[in-house]
Design an enzyme around this catalytic site. Structure first.
Site, PDB file in Angstrom:
ATOM      1  N   ASP A 131     -26.625  42.966   7.304  1.00  0.00           N
ATOM      2  CA  ASP A 131     -25.945  43.151   8.470  1.00  0.00           C
ATOM      3  C   ASP A 131     -24.719  44.024   8.245  1.00  0.00           C
ATOM      4  O   ASP A 131     -24.157  44.674   8.991  1.00  0.00           O
ATOM      5  CB  ASP A 131     -25.429  41.853   9.264  1.00  0.00           C
ATOM      6  N   GLY A 169     -24.026  21.666   9.391  1.00  0.00           N
ATOM      7  CA  GLY A 169     -24.102  22.389   8.123  1.00  0.00           C
ATOM      8  C   GLY A 169     -25.505  22.963   7.807  1.00  0.00           C
ATOM      9  O   GLY A 169     -25.983  23.293   6.704  1.00  0.00           O
ATOM     10  N   GLY A 220     -26.253  25.777   8.862  1.00  0.00           N
ATOM     11  CA  GLY A 220     -26.281  27.275   8.865  1.00  0.00           C
ATOM     12  C   GLY A 220     -26.998  27.829  10.426  1.00  0.00           C
ATOM     13  O   GLY A 220     -27.319  28.991  10.428  1.00  0.00           O
ATOM     14  N   ASP A 252     -24.594  36.160  15.534  1.00  0.00           N
ATOM     15  CA  ASP A 252     -24.555  34.874  15.929  1.00  0.00           C
ATOM     16  C   ASP A 252     -24.232  34.889  17.537  1.00  0.00           C
ATOM     17  O   ASP A 252     -24.955  34.491  18.336  1.00  0.00           O
ATOM     18  CB  ASP A 252     -23.696  34.068  15.104  1.00  0.00           C
TER      19      ASP A 252
HETATM   20  P1  ADP Z   1     -21.868  26.851  11.727  1.00  0.00           P
HETATM   21  O1  ADP Z   1     -22.798  27.454  10.937  1.00  0.00           O
HETATM   22  O2  ADP Z   1     -22.661  25.651  12.359  1.00  0.00           O
HETATM   23  O3  ADP Z   1     -21.387  27.916  12.774  1.00  0.00           O
HETATM   24  P2  ADP Z   1     -19.040  26.546  11.053  1.00  0.00           P
HETATM   25  O4  ADP Z   1     -18.412  26.084  10.073  1.00  0.00           O
HETATM   26  O5  ADP Z   1     -19.193  28.113  11.428  1.00  0.00           O
HETATM   27  O6  ADP Z   1     -20.741  26.128  10.796  1.00  0.00           O
HETATM   28  O7  ADP Z   1     -18.760  26.051  12.475  1.00  0.00           O
HETATM   29  C1  ADP Z   1     -18.766  24.570  12.562  1.00  0.00           C
HETATM   30  C2  ADP Z   1     -17.190  24.231  13.601  1.00  0.00           C
HETATM   31  O8  ADP Z   1     -17.607  24.854  14.917  1.00  0.00           O
HETATM   32  C3  ADP Z   1     -16.915  22.589  13.545  1.00  0.00           C
HETATM   33  O9  ADP Z   1     -16.367  22.345  12.597  1.00  0.00           O
HETATM   34  C4  ADP Z   1     -16.218  22.786  14.856  1.00  0.00           C
HETATM   35  O10 ADP Z   1     -14.939  23.134  14.404  1.00  0.00           O
HETATM   36  C5  ADP Z   1     -16.956  23.999  15.745  1.00  0.00           C
HETATM   37  N1  ADP Z   1     -17.891  23.098  16.628  1.00  0.00           N
HETATM   38  C6  ADP Z   1     -19.273  23.144  16.400  1.00  0.00           C
HETATM   39  N2  ADP Z   1     -19.972  21.997  17.167  1.00  0.00           N
HETATM   40  C7  ADP Z   1     -18.987  21.658  17.938  1.00  0.00           C
HETATM   41  C8  ADP Z   1     -18.888  20.470  19.128  1.00  0.00           C
HETATM   42  N3  ADP Z   1     -19.961  20.230  19.563  1.00  0.00           N
HETATM   43  N4  ADP Z   1     -17.545  20.486  19.563  1.00  0.00           N
HETATM   44  C9  ADP Z   1     -16.529  20.854  19.067  1.00  0.00           C
HETATM   45  N5  ADP Z   1     -16.519  21.672  18.096  1.00  0.00           N
HETATM   46  C10 ADP Z   1     -17.673  22.233  17.612  1.00  0.00           C
HETATM   47 MG    MG Z   2     -20.101  29.696  12.143  1.00  0.00          MG
END
Ligand code: ADP
Ligand code: MG
Length: 405
Positions: free
Chosen positions: A54, A141, A143, A191
């Site tokens: 990407d 967690g 991904g 994404d």
């Molecule tokens: P991912 O790979 O799942 O995108 P990230 O660390 O980029 O992992 O994003 C995760 C973050 O997104 C969480 O720590 C939170 O801040 C936000 N998030 C994800 N799901 C929720 C939810 N259901 N409610 C509120 N915030 C969320």
């Molecule tokens: Mg993310």
């Protein structure tokens, strides 16, 4: 309903999605004392092929999976957004919708603030105030990009609040900016694009150079996508990611080209003497992976799933040997799937995401998905002693807003 046996999630139908929405609705009524006006949803995703290219002007080929963020919401006639997430009980967020959004507490709401800021920059400001409940069944967690899903879900809700639809590409870019500026993540476009552009039974071919997204129909819809989380995250991932990016930049400089899209294997062979063996290998991954991803999109459209499987296998080998971003656990999971083979229902398997742990993606015959997951889980546990998290999904559609009135 999901039939949960240990860590194996076997999906039978859309019940999980319906249940997700009813929980969000119930929680909204409990929290705000009225029925919600809107229900929005945005899916998470998995990348089928096109890894670590990407940032090299390449292609990615993700699909949206049956794991969503949903938001139940209603206007509240004030100048604030009152938001609750079932993932962070006790951390409600209040964000003013007539002041410049700035990062703050709770941190989960920074994605919300970032998206609201995107609307402000479009002069769609101030916004009407609203109350909202966020609920999700995206595993944490693993991904699968829950962050993009929450951004796209919120942008879709704001469209509903304003009674407008913004250009889908600009909507995805607005969400990408939210993540970059308000969460400090230098993410690419995949994404947010797939969460916006996905269609049921389609994958999405995204050209990372032109930023165009093209839904590609799965001509053979009898396939299921299996996502297997190794539950491993190696420490070296951050530094190694930066290091791989650097090596691809060095290779392109030596090749004297502006874009990887102008580089052929013949060009690379010609320049081989000018670069180290490692840089040569990294470049070979980029060139061959760009080609594989385009070929996979065409094979999917023609229903040639055996070809897709072969390309996924070649992609994994290239990531393992040339780009060196796999790890023992990913290899065990992937080789376990390869070993099951076509007779057992496996069409293809590879690591997915940045590597050094995380998940694998496997294409399987839907009617055999259950036994494939069981065999993959058994093999992985035997070899590593770790209980993986494995679930199957179909390719689902992108973000949606429903009016509940
Ligand atoms: P991912 O790979 O799942 O995108 P990230 O660390 O980029 O992992 O994003 C995760 C973050 O997104 C969480 O720590 C939170 O801040 C936000 N998030 C994800 N799901 C929720 C939810 N259901 N409610 C509120 N915030 C969320
Ligand atoms: Mg993310």
């Amino acid at each position: 309903m999901d039939d949960q046996r240990g860590n194996l999630m076997i999906e039978h139908n859309d019940d999980a999605f319906q249940q997700l929405q009813s929980v969000a609705k119930e929680k909204f009524v409990e929290e705000f004392g009225i029925d919600p006006f809107w229900m929005v949803s945005a899916p998470s995703r998995v990348n089928l092929i096109g890894e670590h290219i990407d940032y090299c002007d390449g292609f990615v080929l993700p699909l949206a999976i049956n794991r969503h963020i949903v938001i139940a919401a209603a206007p509240n006639g004030t100048s604030q957004a009152n938001m609750v997430s079932t993932l962070f009980p006790g951390e409600p967020a209040v964000v003013m919708v007539d002041e410049d959004p700035v990062m703050g507490e709770p941190r989960w709401a920074n994605y919300i603030r970032g998206v609201l800021d995107g609307f402000r920059l479009k002069d769609l400001w101030p916004l009407p105030g609203f109350d909202a409940v966020v609920h999700s069944n995206i595993p944490l967690g693993a991904g699968l990009s829950s962050s993009a899903a929450i951004e796209v879900a919120l942008a879709t809700l704001v469209e509903g609040l304003l009674g407008i639809e913004i250009n889908p590409k600009n909507k995805a870019l607005l969400c990408q900016r939210a993540e970059q500026k308000f969460a400090g993540v230098p993410c690419g476009i995949m994404d947010q694009f797939v969460s916006v552009f996905a269609q049921p039974d389609h994958v999405v071919l995204i050209d990372c150079r032109s930023q165009q997204a093209q839904p590609i129909p799965l001509a053979d819809t009898s396939v299921a996508v299996i996502i297997a989380d190794t539950k491993i995250q190696h420490e070296l991932s951050d530094g190694s990611y930066a290091n791989r990016r650097k090596q691809t930049e060095i290779a392109l400089m030596i090749l004297g080209k502006d874009s990887w899209r102008e580089v052929s294997m013949a060009d690379l062979e010609e320049a081989k003497g000018e670069m180290s063996e490692v840089v040569f290998q990294r470049a070979r991954h980029v060139i061959t992976e760009i080609e594989r991803t385009q070929k996979a999109a065409m094979a999917i459209a023609r229903g040639k799933m055996d070809e897709v499987g072969g390309l996924m296998r070649a992609s994994h080998l290239s990531l393992r040997d040339d780009f060196e971003v796999s790890c023992r656990e990913l290899d065990i999971m992937v080789e376990g799937a390869w070993h099951i083979g076509e007779a057992g229902g496996v069409l293809g398997s590879r690591m997915t995401g940045a590597g050094f742990g995380g998940s694998t993606v496997t294409l399987a015959r839907a009617e055999q998905a259950e036994s494939v997951m069981e065999a993959m889980s058994r093999n992985y546990k035997q070899e590593t002693g770790i209980e993986p998290h494995i679930f199957s999904t179909k390719a689902v559609g992108g973000a949606e807003l429903s009016d509940l009135l």
